[in-house]
Design a protein around this motif. Structure first.
Motif, PDB file in Angstrom:
ATOM      1  N   GLN A 253       0.955  -1.180   0.170  1.00 23.61           N
ATOM      2  CA  GLN A 253      -0.142   0.018   0.141  1.00 23.61           C
ATOM      3  C   GLN A 253       0.838   1.321   0.617  1.00 23.61           C
ATOM      4  O   GLN A 253       0.985   2.499  -0.704  1.00 23.61           O
TER       5      GLN A 253
ATOM      6  N   THR B 283      -5.440  -0.396  -2.878  1.00 22.42           N
ATOM      7  CA  THR B 283      -4.661  -0.624  -4.252  1.00 22.42           C
ATOM      8  C   THR B 283      -4.423  -2.180  -4.170  1.00 22.42           C
ATOM      9  O   THR B 283      -3.837  -2.427  -3.386  1.00 22.42           O
TER      10      THR B 283
ATOM     11  N   ALA C 220       2.679   1.968  -3.500  1.00 22.44           N
ATOM     12  CA  ALA C 220       1.427   2.063  -4.425  1.00 22.44           C
ATOM     13  C   ALA C 220       1.315   4.322  -4.314  1.00 22.44           C
ATOM     14  O   ALA C 220       1.976   4.177  -5.292  1.00 22.44           O
TER      15      ALA C 220
END
Ligand code: FAD
Ligand code: AMP
Lengths: 245, 323
Positions: free
Chosen positions: A98, A203, A101
């Motif tokens: 995470q 994501t 990203a």
């Protein structure tokens, strides 16, 4: 200089650890949560660096809304802005994915994490994150100085210290000794109210592990007291009874 | 195939490396597969061959002048390349500073689930579950790794070494590295010599604020030396610079798991215990009978440390002289 500091929200160090739901969940009832102590050092060092040479410090947390008091505290201590990735932090792999990203879209010069979270004691997010971003990582650092785009650090190694130099960007993880934590002052607390705290959604949902249960260590059998005037008996007991020396 | 990282320091393997190799070889044997050990950096062949004794069916040495000093990105890449070439399904490293620095990167490269601080062999009756310490030793968690490849960082001084007496099959690999893999550089290494590193010590003598001042540490050091123990201290002691930071144990210091931990003039605050409570045998010496350390200890002496330490030291010297 753009610095990202990864903040884990953990139970206070005095917490008496217990579990619920048939020992599958950590019991948060009455537990005070704090910024992971190593992350607090990382944050303070980041602020010291940007205060000296300019730049911004962003705090990032992967967590649910209940982590916001700790995130707010990073702003009160001095972070310029904060990001919360809205998800239960399942494991180090998930957290690193995470953060990676998010970091990919922002081009940070330096990413700091703590040496480990004091709850799950993983010590893994930094290395995972660096690999996902394709940049170097240096763990357990006790000092960091930055000059002309190069970081000079000291890190703990088993039985000593190692001096490492590395071109930015990189991920480094803070060990005790990096600096002294800062306590937020009134001005900082007031200023924090108007600083941006962005919430972003997750994501992907790669799952690599799941905690299936917890257990508390078996209670000690009780202490065997040795009379003070026969203290030398200790050595005999350690040798003949406990057989450890 | 089970792959194990044979971590070396200055060309030597540590006990924790042999523990990791034996751990990996044990799992390999249970599953009827091979155990391959990977050594990175310069290690002499005779030493590499020792890994076979501890259970490695094959030893892959990756070495070049550039690998002389530890470098997390390069070491991890070389290691992951060997893992892929050998078809590893389980990857084992020691839960040391450098072991963990490699482990995380390797896991990300192999898209492998990872557990660190592992203290059990995997239980495969329902998934792939390993036990690890959490909350700095205050509890254990059972973690199920659900990926095809799994990475385990195992806690030193937890698993026994075993001699398998296999014959060494030494090979080399180039690790697939290029100059671009060496961005960070080790500039200088300083190791405390002649002293047992705390993280590896099986016996630890530790003291706290009850010792009153740094000038009283002579007897602590002497006792440690006689026993062959490392020295440790509580947080306030290192905060006040009575002792170096590297000796600070506890929740915010080092977590240790020796066979013996002797705590002298340490109250036993929860944050201190968090770092030492997994020790096999704990001794508390404190003048206050209510000190919390006595609840966590196996042996206790309620006394002024300055009165009893000379007697204990004398007895330790006698024991060592007799053995
Ligand atoms: C966030 C946080 C993290 C922390 N992390 C750690 C950590 O990692 N490690 C750590 O150690 N602490 C840590 N602490 C501090 C911890 O709470 C205690 O304050 C600390 O462990 C106390 O150290 P001490 O036992 O040496 O000193 P004290 O609490 O002052 O205890 C001294 C003891 O010595 C005894 N004594 C005095 N004189 C004598 C004598 N002549 N003979 C025998 N006994 C004597 C006293 O009875 C007393 O029990 C942390 C605290 C916080 C808030
Ligand atoms: N949920 C989280 N959100 C943001 N950062 C985290 C989180 N969990 C861990 N980290 C960071 O990663 C470091 C190491 O954590 P761990 O690998 O969980 O021991 C911590 O000190 C934090 O800096």
């Amino acid at each position: 200089m753009k610095i990202l500091v990864c903040i884990s929200n953990v139970p206070d160090t005095t917490t008496k650890v217990t579990f619920t739901d048939n020992n599958t969940k950590f019991n948060t009832a009455g537990v005070q949560f704090i910024i992971n102590p190593y992350d607090e050092l990382a944050l303070t060092r980041a602020l010291e660096i940007t205060e000296k040479q300019g730049g911004t410090v962003t705090a990032i947390n992967v967590g649910l809304a209940d982590a916001e008091p700790s995130i707010r505290k990073t702003l009160a201590i001095g972070a310029n802005d904060a990001v919360r990735i809205n998800a239960e932090p399942q494991d180090a792999y998930f957290v690193a994915e995470q953060i990676a990203a998010y970091a990919k879209s922002e081009q940070f010069d330096l990413i700091l994490t703590g040496r480990e979270s004091i709850d799950y004691n993983g010590g893994l997010v930094g290395g995972l994150l660096a690999e996902m971003l394709g940049i170097p990582s240096v763990n357990v650092i006790t000092s960091i100085e930055i000059e002309n785009g190069v970081a000079t650090m000291e890190r703990d190694i088993d039985g000593g210290k190692e001096k490492v130099s590395c071109k930015l960007p990189l991920v480094a993880s803070a060990q005790k000794e990096l600096t002294e934590p800062r306590i937020p002052n009134m001005r900082g607390i007031m200023a924090a109210r108007t600083k941006p705290l962005k919430v972003v959604e997750v994501t992907g949902d790669l799952k690599t592990s799941a905690t299936v249960g917890f257990e508390l260590p078996a209670a000690k059998g009780g202490v065997k007291l040795i009379p003070a005037d026969q203290a030398e008996l200790l050595i005999d007991l350690l040798h003949n009874e406990a057989k450890v020396i | 195939m089970i792959l194990v990282y044979a971590e070396s320091i200055d060309g030597n393997f540590k006990k924790s490396t042999f523990e990791a190799v034996s751990f990996a070889a044990g799992i390999a044997q249970t599953n009827g597969v091979h155990c391959v050990a990977v050594s990175i950096g310069h290690v002499e062949d005779a030493k590499l061959a020792e890994l076979a004794n501890y259970g490695a069916d094959k030893v892959v040495a990756v070495n070049s002048s550039k690998l002389a000093a530890f470098n997390a990105e390069a070491y991890a890449k070389a290691f992951a390349n060997v893992a892929a070439a050998e078809g590893a399904t389980i990857v084992v490293v020691s839960n040391t500073y450098s072991g963990k620095a490699v482990a995380g990167r390797v896991a990300a490269k192999l898209k492998a689930g990872i557990a660190s601080g592992v203290i059990s062999i995997p239980n495969t009756s329902n998934g792939f579950v390993v036990r690890k310490t959490v909350f700095s030793g205050k509890a254990f968690a059972d973690v199920n790794l659900t990926t095809a490849i799994k990475v385990l960082a195992i806690t030193p001084n937890t698993f026994d070494t075993h001699t398998f007496g296999k014959t060494a099959n030494l090979t080399t690999a180039d690790g697939g590295l290029s100059d671009a893999d060496f961005i960070s550089n080790s500039v200088e290494i300083s190791r405390v010599t002649g002293k047992i590193p705390l993280t590896e010590a099986e016996l630890v003598v530790s003291a706290g604020r009850g010792m009153k001042g740094p000038e009283h540490w002579g007897i602590i050091e002497e006792l440690a030396q006689v026993l062959g123990a490392a020295t440790a201290c509580s947080k306030p002691v290192s905060d006040m610079h009575w002792r170096p930071h590297s000796e600070h144990v506890g929740q915010t210091g080092i977590t240790i798991k020796p066979n013996l931990y002797i705590a002298i003039g340490i109250s036993g605050a929860i944050q201190h215990l968090a770092g030492v409570s997994s020790s096999k045998v704990i001794v508390a010496i404190n003048k206050d009978p209510e000190a919390p350390f006595f609840k966590a200890a196996d042996y206790g002496i309620v006394a002024d440390a300055f009165d009893v330490l000379p007697k204990i030291l004398e007895a330790a010297k006698k024991l060592k002289a007799a053995n």
